[in-house]
Motif scaffolding. Structure first.
Motif, PDB file in Angstrom:
ATOM      1  N   LYS A  33     -46.534 -33.434  -2.849  1.00 37.62           N
ATOM      2  CA  LYS A  33     -48.287 -32.867  -2.560  1.00 37.62           C
ATOM      3  C   LYS A  33     -48.650 -33.068  -4.180  1.00 37.62           C
ATOM      4  O   LYS A  33     -48.462 -32.824  -4.687  1.00 37.62           O
ATOM      5  CB  LYS A  33     -49.084 -32.536  -1.842  1.00 37.62           C
ATOM      6  N   LYS A  34     -49.978 -33.312  -4.454  1.00 39.67           N
ATOM      7  CA  LYS A  34     -50.818 -33.288  -5.805  1.00 39.67           C
ATOM      8  C   LYS A  34     -50.872 -31.638  -5.818  1.00 39.67           C
ATOM      9  O   LYS A  34     -51.073 -30.130  -5.043  1.00 39.67           O
ATOM     10  CB  LYS A  34     -52.022 -33.617  -5.512  1.00 39.67           C
ATOM     11  N   GLY A  35     -51.121 -31.967  -7.012  1.00 38.56           N
ATOM     12  CA  GLY A  35     -50.945 -29.539  -7.263  1.00 38.56           C
ATOM     13  C   GLY A  35     -50.064 -29.943  -8.132  1.00 38.56           C
ATOM     14  O   GLY A  35     -49.190 -30.456  -8.633  1.00 38.56           O
ATOM     15  N   SER A  36     -49.920 -28.098  -8.758  1.00 35.88           N
ATOM     16  CA  SER A  36     -48.916 -27.951  -9.994  1.00 35.88           C
ATOM     17  C   SER A  36     -47.629 -27.467  -9.016  1.00 35.88           C
ATOM     18  O   SER A  36     -47.625 -26.959  -8.055  1.00 35.88           O
ATOM     19  CB  SER A  36     -49.171 -26.345 -10.352  1.00 35.88           C
ATOM     20  N   ASN A  37     -46.177 -27.767  -9.729  1.00 34.23           N
ATOM     21  CA  ASN A  37     -44.681 -27.758  -9.012  1.00 34.23           C
ATOM     22  C   ASN A  37     -44.135 -26.425  -9.359  1.00 34.23           C
ATOM     23  O   ASN A  37     -43.928 -26.284 -10.926  1.00 34.23           O
ATOM     24  CB  ASN A  37     -43.987 -29.069  -9.947  1.00 34.23           C
ATOM     25  N   LEU A  38     -44.843 -25.871  -8.917  1.00 32.08           N
ATOM     26  CA  LEU A  38     -44.242 -24.197  -9.127  1.00 32.08           C
ATOM     27  C   LEU A  38     -42.963 -23.826  -9.619  1.00 32.08           C
ATOM     28  O   LEU A  38     -42.572 -23.537 -10.048  1.00 32.08           O
ATOM     29  CB  LEU A  38     -44.955 -23.115  -8.281  1.00 32.08           C
ATOM     30  N   GLU A  39     -41.692 -24.378  -8.482  1.00 31.35           N
ATOM     31  CA  GLU A  39     -41.024 -24.456  -8.909  1.00 31.35           C
ATOM     32  C   GLU A  39     -40.226 -25.068 -10.065  1.00 31.35           C
ATOM     33  O   GLU A  39     -39.192 -24.266 -10.683  1.00 31.35           O
ATOM     34  CB  GLU A  39     -40.063 -25.147  -7.510  1.00 31.35           C
ATOM     35  N   LYS A  40     -40.723 -26.166 -10.811  1.00 31.78           N
ATOM     36  CA  LYS A  40     -40.470 -26.777 -11.787  1.00 31.78           C
ATOM     37  C   LYS A  40     -40.325 -25.755 -12.991  1.00 31.78           C
ATOM     38  O   LYS A  40     -40.187 -25.369 -13.918  1.00 31.78           O
ATOM     39  CB  LYS A  40     -41.045 -28.210 -12.120  1.00 31.78           C
ATOM     40  N   TRP A  41     -41.786 -25.193 -12.903  1.00 38.09           N
ATOM     41  CA  TRP A  41     -42.547 -23.969 -14.269  1.00 38.09           C
ATOM     42  C   TRP A  41     -41.377 -23.101 -13.822  1.00 38.09           C
ATOM     43  O   TRP A  41     -40.976 -22.451 -15.102  1.00 38.09           O
ATOM     44  CB  TRP A  41     -43.247 -24.225 -13.851  1.00 38.09           C
ATOM     45  N   GLY A  42     -41.188 -22.540 -12.811  1.00 36.50           N
ATOM     46  CA  GLY A  42     -40.026 -21.716 -12.437  1.00 36.50           C
ATOM     47  C   GLY A  42     -38.582 -21.755 -13.525  1.00 36.50           C
ATOM     48  O   GLY A  42     -38.581 -20.665 -14.152  1.00 36.50           O
ATOM     49  N   TRP A  43     -37.799 -22.876 -13.118  1.00 39.28           N
ATOM     50  CA  TRP A  43     -37.243 -23.327 -13.503  1.00 39.28           C
ATOM     51  C   TRP A  43     -37.069 -23.468 -15.160  1.00 39.28           C
ATOM     52  O   TRP A  43     -36.275 -23.365 -15.414  1.00 39.28           O
ATOM     53  CB  TRP A  43     -37.175 -25.205 -12.844  1.00 39.28           C
ATOM     54  N   ILE A  44     -37.637 -24.033 -15.882  1.00 42.10           N
ATOM     55  CA  ILE A  44     -38.108 -24.294 -16.832  1.00 42.10           C
ATOM     56  C   ILE A  44     -38.228 -23.079 -17.749  1.00 42.10           C
ATOM     57  O   ILE A  44     -37.729 -22.492 -19.010  1.00 42.10           O
ATOM     58  CB  ILE A  44     -39.521 -24.937 -17.327  1.00 42.10           C
ATOM     59  N   TYR A  45     -39.294 -22.087 -16.791  1.00 45.13           N
ATOM     60  CA  TYR A  45     -39.158 -20.557 -17.151  1.00 45.13           C
ATOM     61  C   TYR A  45     -37.699 -19.648 -17.564  1.00 45.13           C
ATOM     62  O   TYR A  45     -37.572 -18.710 -18.406  1.00 45.13           O
ATOM     63  CB  TYR A  45     -40.559 -19.943 -16.076  1.00 45.13           C
ATOM     64  N   MET A  46     -36.867 -19.655 -16.546  1.00 44.50           N
ATOM     65  CA  MET A  46     -35.526 -19.235 -16.691  1.00 44.50           C
ATOM     66  C   MET A  46     -35.089 -19.844 -17.503  1.00 44.50           C
ATOM     67  O   MET A  46     -34.463 -18.812 -18.466  1.00 44.50           O
ATOM     68  CB  MET A  46     -35.154 -19.669 -15.027  1.00 44.50           C
ATOM     69  N   ARG A  47     -34.969 -21.662 -18.057  1.00 45.52           N
ATOM     70  CA  ARG A  47     -34.502 -21.181 -19.515  1.00 45.52           C
ATOM     71  C   ARG A  47     -34.440 -21.101 -20.514  1.00 45.52           C
ATOM     72  O   ARG A  47     -33.616 -20.642 -21.389  1.00 45.52           O
ATOM     73  CB  ARG A  47     -34.448 -22.962 -19.235  1.00 45.52           C
ATOM     74  N   VAL A  48     -35.825 -21.050 -21.133  1.00 49.07           N
ATOM     75  CA  VAL A  48     -37.033 -20.926 -21.607  1.00 49.07           C
ATOM     76  C   VAL A  48     -36.314 -19.542 -22.247  1.00 49.07           C
ATOM     77  O   VAL A  48     -36.213 -19.161 -23.246  1.00 49.07           O
ATOM     78  CB  VAL A  48     -38.053 -21.733 -21.563  1.00 49.07           C
ATOM     79  N   SER A  49     -36.883 -18.229 -21.159  1.00 48.47           N
ATOM     80  CA  SER A  49     -36.330 -16.813 -21.433  1.00 48.47           C
ATOM     81  C   SER A  49     -35.309 -16.807 -21.805  1.00 48.47           C
ATOM     82  O   SER A  49     -34.698 -15.756 -22.322  1.00 48.47           O
ATOM     83  CB  SER A  49     -37.380 -16.163 -20.057  1.00 48.47           C
ATOM     84  N   GLY A  50     -34.880 -16.992 -21.009  1.00 47.95           N
ATOM     85  CA  GLY A  50     -33.159 -17.131 -20.906  1.00 47.95           C
ATOM     86  C   GLY A  50     -32.525 -17.425 -22.568  1.00 47.95           C
ATOM     87  O   GLY A  50     -31.677 -16.176 -22.813  1.00 47.95           O
ATOM     88  N   LEU A  51     -32.875 -18.271 -23.041  1.00 49.98           N
ATOM     89  CA  LEU A  51     -32.730 -18.685 -24.454  1.00 49.98           C
ATOM     90  C   LEU A  51     -33.660 -17.142 -25.590  1.00 49.98           C
ATOM     91  O   LEU A  51     -32.129 -16.866 -26.638  1.00 49.98           O
ATOM     92  CB  LEU A  51     -32.887 -19.945 -24.907  1.00 49.98           C
ATOM     93  N   ILE A  52     -34.903 -17.281 -25.386  1.00 51.53           N
ATOM     94  CA  ILE A  52     -35.610 -16.093 -26.292  1.00 51.53           C
ATOM     95  C   ILE A  52     -34.766 -14.280 -25.640  1.00 51.53           C
ATOM     96  O   ILE A  52     -33.868 -13.879 -26.839  1.00 51.53           O
ATOM     97  CB  ILE A  52     -36.805 -15.603 -26.077  1.00 51.53           C
ATOM     98  N   LEU A  53     -34.381 -14.507 -24.771  1.00 45.62           N
ATOM     99  CA  LEU A  53     -33.392 -13.022 -24.332  1.00 45.62           C
ATOM    100  C   LEU A  53     -32.617 -12.681 -24.945  1.00 45.62           C
ATOM    101  O   LEU A  53     -31.767 -11.701 -25.246  1.00 45.62           O
ATOM    102  CB  LEU A  53     -33.992 -13.502 -23.355  1.00 45.62           C
TER     103      LEU A  53
END
Length: 147
Positions: free
Chosen positions: A14-34
């Motif tokens: 469907k059109k719109g934001s892909n929340l699972e993709k952004w959640g996956w990206i957040y986990m990688r970025v926040s993990g490195l910063i953490l």
């Protein structure tokens, strides 16, 4: 007869934001910063100065007197709690099959994370070591901070 699509058939979403993709990206970025934030936190608290025996109320009071350490610990708190809540959400989505049970559990995780973020942020930003300060019973370290 039921047909099974070929394995390489593209998935039309469907059109719109892909929340699972952004959640996956957040986990990688926040993990490195953490990793940086947590090891910096551990190094300062355990290796610098007197080590673990030097951590007491006065140490925390001195640390939270600095806006730098408030921001450091605040960022670590927010990233860690959102990271953990997102991980729990993923586990719930993977293993809980009943939609209503899934919604209740995810809601409970969101409420718990939000409560802890608010409570932790209040502690970090409003920490006052001199609240209820009594010079007659205070230690020398607290007396020097609150004088």
């Amino acid at each position: 007869m039921t047909t099974i699509e070929a394995p390489r058939t593209p998935v039309v979403r469907k059109k719109g934001s892909n929340l699972e993709k952004w959640g996956w990206i957040y986990m990688r970025v926040s993990g490195l910063i953490l990793v940086v934030l947590i090891f910096g936190h551990l190094f300062v608290n355990l290796m610098v100065g007197e080590g673990i025996s030097g951590i007491d109320f006065a140490f925390v009071a001195g640390k939270y007197a600095s806006p730098f350490w408030q921001a450091w610990d605040g960022l670590m708190l927010w990233l860690a709690l959102i990271h953990g809540a997102n991980g729990m959400r993923t586990i719930i989505n993977d293993y809980v099959t009943h939609p209503r049970t899934r919604a209740v559990l995810v809601g409970a995780v969101v409420v718990a994370a939000a409560f802890l973020i608010v409570l932790g942020t209040l502690v970090i930003t409003t920490f006052d070591p001199c609240l209820g300060f009594d010079p007659a019973t205070a230690s020398d370290t607290i007396s020097s901070i609150c004088a």
